[in-house]
Every structure is written in structure tokens, then in C-alpha cells.
Design a protein around this motif. Structure first.
Motif, PDB file in Angstrom:
ATOM      1  N   ARG A 112       0.848  -1.184   0.000  1.00  0.00           N
ATOM      2  CA  ARG A 112       0.000   0.000   0.000  1.00  0.00           C
ATOM      3  C   ARG A 112       0.890   1.241   0.000  1.00  0.00           C
ATOM      4  N   PHE A 113       0.475   2.203  -0.804  1.00  0.00           N
ATOM      5  CA  PHE A 113       1.292   3.399  -0.993  1.00  0.00           C
ATOM      6  C   PHE A 113       1.399   4.206   0.300  1.00  0.00           C
ATOM      7  N   VAL A 114       2.655   4.548   0.658  1.00  0.00           N
ATOM      8  CA  VAL A 114       2.926   5.345   1.853  1.00  0.00           C
ATOM      9  C   VAL A 114       3.394   6.738   1.479  1.00  0.00           C
ATOM     10  N   GLY A 115       4.343   6.828   0.558  1.00  0.00           N
ATOM     11  CA  GLY A 115       4.870   8.127   0.190  1.00  0.00           C
ATOM     12  C   GLY A 115       5.938   8.024  -0.882  1.00  0.00           C
ATOM     13  N   VAL A 116       6.532   9.173  -1.169  1.00  0.00           N
ATOM     14  CA  VAL A 116       7.561   9.285  -2.208  1.00  0.00           C
ATOM     15  C   VAL A 116       8.874   9.691  -1.556  1.00  0.00           C
ATOM     16  N   LEU A 117       9.948   9.096  -2.018  1.00  0.00           N
ATOM     17  CA  LEU A 117      11.272   9.410  -1.476  1.00  0.00           C
ATOM     18  C   LEU A 117      12.169   9.875  -2.611  1.00  0.00           C
TER      19      LEU A 117
END
Length: 451
Positions: free
Chosen positions: A179-184
Motif C-alpha cells: 500500500r502506498f505510503v509516500g515518495v522518497l
């Protein structure tokens, strides 16, 4: 020209000799535009032979550069095993674009020969509309679990550098149970301490899109945000893929090009001169044949006013100008409406709003153009009333032309008819008929002042 002939002759010669290594070296030395030009100038048999002689990697590189209809044709003409090996090397969105255009049995046969993971991925993606986020997204992206550390992530990147060399690695996507959490950002990854968890340095609450998001929504998103790409997630926040800015712009350009062709009466999509002559002729004739009837209707107005035209022969000089200038003004309005419809900036039911906006422009442009042609008529014949006749006809026809041009695409869209295809012929017929009618009617009313 000498250089073009040299590399074309060299490529043809190498294909005849079946010298794969030399072909590879030649392709490496050519610029993209030269490579596209060379492929386009080869005979059909040479194109088929070339694809068969290239390595899957080189063939995939070529297919990424040539027009899509030629790439589809190359896959259709290749052996099933060859086609599968080439498609294995393409990005997921390109795989889907090509396979979606093939016959179902042929596409399935190729999928059976592709790597299982690639084939499974294509089967998932091909269900999405080509002008949706799901249809435009790529599945070649870097995603790591939020619990991993910077050191673990960097180690994986280094160990799999060869596998990831064709990936777009400006960003890493952080997930938890997929599941998508964020962008790094890669910069943040490299500048963080080795034991730092990805969850603590990822950019949370990043913008995402659902797979059914339309092209218009994506265009608006990338116009608003200067992002490299946007993650595509399911209703349950599962990360499905990434829509890249460059792929979105390519899709936008392709749509605009197809709309331009349709406004010129070329039906059936992209046309290249390398296509079969009968197919190109058929696509063009579908509307040209209709235009014959429409032009005969417009010409009938002149026939009805033949006596007036014989009395004021100078009108024959200005009738084409009146119809052409009005048509140009109307086509400008058509282009704006088509563009706004494609971007979702206007809805088919907003006819009154668009009509009022175009009338305002038409009044100004009609007045200016009418004065200019009226002045030209006065200078040409030294007759003030002739200038008034042709100037008034052009001014009124311009107002009508932009009004029709702005609203007819919305009306056709509301009627579930392709506005890009039908707007031009309808506009041309109306502006020609009305332009001739106005000029000849005004001339008939002012006959005593014109002769």
C-alpha cells in the motif's frame, strides 16, 4: 543528402548480408531522426528482415522510436517468438499499446511466449482504457517497504544496478504491504544516515491518481504540479504503477495530432506515406466524397444569383476572399473549442456561454476584416458601394462563422458525434453559402449604385 544516401545504402547492404553485428554498430552511430528516416525508407521486406536480425534489445529500442503504427506492423510481421522477445524488452505501457491493437488470437499467442511475469502484467494493464491513468502508467518503478533502512535500500540498488538501469530512478516509492505510503527523493535517500527508516524520510500525503482517471484530469494535474510522475493507486491504496510526465505529454500530443487529421477529413487515425495507397485513399475519400455534395450546395447559391454576378462582375474577385476569410475565422473557433473539450475546460451543455464569448470576438474581427476588404474593393474599383457590399458581407459572415465554429463542436459532442471530424465540413459549407448569399443579396439591393 549524400550522408542520407550513404547510411541508407549501407543499412540495406547490411540487411542483405544479414550482418547483425554491423547493423547494431550502424544503429548505435545514427541519431534518432536518422534512424527513423532510414527505417521508413526501407522496403517492407527489408523492414521485416531488419527486425529479425536485431537483438531483442535493439529491436525494442527501434520500436520505441518509430511511429506506433509502424511498431505495431513490425510486431505483426515478426515471428511469434521474435515478437515476444522484443516485447519483453519494452516498457509496460508500450507493450500494452502494441498488443491492444493486434488481433486477439495473435496477441494471446505472443503473450504465451513472453516471460510469465511480463505477460501477467500486460493482462492486468490491458483492461484499462488507453486514455486513462491505468492505460498510461508504467509498472517499472522502484518501490521499497517503509520498514527498510537507507543502508538496505542502497545495497539493493547497488546489487541490482543492471536490472534497474532502464528504470526511472529519480524517485523511490515507499509502501507498506504494497500500500502506498509516500515518495522518497533519491537525494534524500543518499544524504540520510544508513540506519534511518524509509518511513521517516518519505514524503507523506503525496498526490495520487486512481486508475480510471481520464487524460484530461492528468493533463490538468501536470499543468498544476511540476512533478516527474504521479503514483496510480487502487481504491484500497495499493500501488499499481506510475504515470510519467513524458508519457502523458506524448499521449496529449498524439491526441492533438489525431484531432488535427480528423479536422482535415482524414478518418481512421494516423496516416504515413509508407502505408498502403488504397488505405490512405480510403481514409481521405470518406469525407472528400461528402464534401462534393456540400460544395455543390454552396455553389447553387451562386447559380441562383447568376444574373447579379453577371451585372457586377467585380464581385467574382471578392467572393472567394469572403468565404475563405470567414472559414479561417470559424476554424480558429473550432480549434479552441476542440482544445477546451479535450482538456475538460468546457462542457457540451455550455453552448450559450461559448456562443456569447465568440460573438464578442466575431464583432471585433468582423468589423476589422470588413473594413480591410471594403477598403481594398474601393481602391480596386473606385466604388464606395462595392466596398460597402463586400465589407458588410465579410463582417456579418465572420460573426456567424466564429459563432458556429465555437459551438458546433459542443453540439456534435452532445450528439455523440466526433466533433473533430464533422465540424470542419459543416462550418465550410455554412460559411460559403452564407458568404455568397450575403454578398450577392447586398449587391442586388445596391445594383443601381454598382453598375
Amino acid at each position: 543528402m549524400e550522408k542520407e544516401i550513404t547510411f541508407l545504402e549501407e543499412l540495406s547492404s547490411l540487411i542483405e548480408l544479414k550482418d547483425s553485428e554491423s547493423i547494431h554498430q550502424l544503429m548505435e552511430s545514427l541519431k534518432t531522426e536518422d534512424l527513423i528516416y532510414a527505417y521508413n525508407r526501407l522496403s517492407k521486406d527489408e523492414q521485416v528482415s531488419l527486425i529479425g536480425l536485431l537483438s531483442p534489445e535493439d529491436a525494442a529500442m527501434l520500436l520505441e522510436r518509430i511511429p506506433q503504427n509502424q511498431a505495431i506492423e513490425a510486431i505483426e510481421n515478426a515471428q511469434i517468438e521474435t515478437a515476444a522477445s522484443i516485447l519483453n524488452e519494452l516498457y509496460s505501457d508500450d507493450q500494452v499499446d502494441i498488443l491492444a491493437e493486434l488481433e486477439t488470437e495473435e496477441a494471446e499467442a505472443i503473450l504465451e511466449e513472453m516471460r510469465p511475469q511480463e505477460a501477467e502484467n500486460v493482462r492486468k494493464l490491458i483492461q484499462y482504457d488507453s486514455e486513462s491513468a491505468g492505460g498510461l502508467m508504467v509498472t517499472e518503478y522502484l518501490a521499497y517497504d517503509s520498514a527498510m533502512t537507507v543502508a538496505q535500500t542502497v545495497k539493493d540498488l547497488q546489487e541490482k544496478a543492471e536490472e534497474y538501469e532502464d528504470y526511472h530512478v529519480q524517485y523511490i516509492y515507499v509502501t507498506s504491504d504494497n500500500r502506498f505510503v509516500g515518495v522518497l527523493q533519491m537525494r534524500d535517500l543518499l544524504l540520510s544516515r544508513p540506519n534511518t527508516k524509509l518511513d521517516t524520510i518519505a514524503i507523506k500525503n503525496a498526490k495520487t491518481m486512481l486508475p480510471n482517471a481520464r487524460l484530461e484530469e492528468l493533463i490538468g494535474f501536470f499543468d498544476k504540479y511540476d512533478f516527474f510522475g504521479v503514483p496510480v493507486v487502487s481504491e484500497t491504496e495499493e500501488l499499481l504503477g506510475i504515470v510519467l510526465r513524458k508519457d502523458l505529454r506524448e499521449a496529449e500530443t498524439e491526441r492533438s495530432n489525431l484531432e488535427l487529421l480528423e479536422t482535415q477529413g482524414i478518418v481512421g487515425g494516423e496516416e504515413l506515406r509508407s502505408m498502403p495507397v488504397w488505405l490512405r485513399s480510403k481514409r481521405r475519400l470518406s469525407w472528400l466524397s461528402v464534401n462534393i455534395v456540400l460544395n455543390i450546395i454552396a455553389a447553387s447559391v451562386i447559380a441562383f444569383y447568376q444574373d447579379t454576378l453577371e451585372e457586377v462582375i467585380a464581385l467574382a474577385v471578392f467572393l472567394p476572399v469572403i468565404s475563405d476569410m470567414s472559414g479561417c475565422s470559424g476554424n480558429q473557433a473550432v480549434a479552441v473549442s476542440l482544445r477546451e473539450l479535450s482538456l475538460g475546460l468546457v462542457k457540451p451543455y455550455e453552448l450559450a456561454r461559448v456562443l456569447w464569448q465568440e460573438i464578442k470576438v466575431g464583432l471585433i474581427n468582423g468589423l476589422v476584416l470588413g473594413l480591410l476588404i471594403g477598403l481594398a474593393a474601393f481602391i480596386y474599383m473606385g466604388n464606395f458601394y462595392l466596398g460597402l457590399v463586400v465589407g458588410g458581407a465579410l463582417a456579418i459572415n465572420t460573426i456567424v462563422a466564429v459563432s458556429i465554429g465555437g459551438t458546433i463542436p459542443l453540439f456534435l459532442k452532445k450528439m455523440n458525434t466526433d466533433p473533430a471530424l464533422a465540424s470542419g465540413p459543416i462550418l465550410t459549407t455554412v460559411t460559403d453559402m452564407l458568404g455568397f448569399f450575403l454578398a450577392l443579396t447586398f449587391a442586388g439591393a445596391a445594383m443601381s449604385y454598382l453598375v
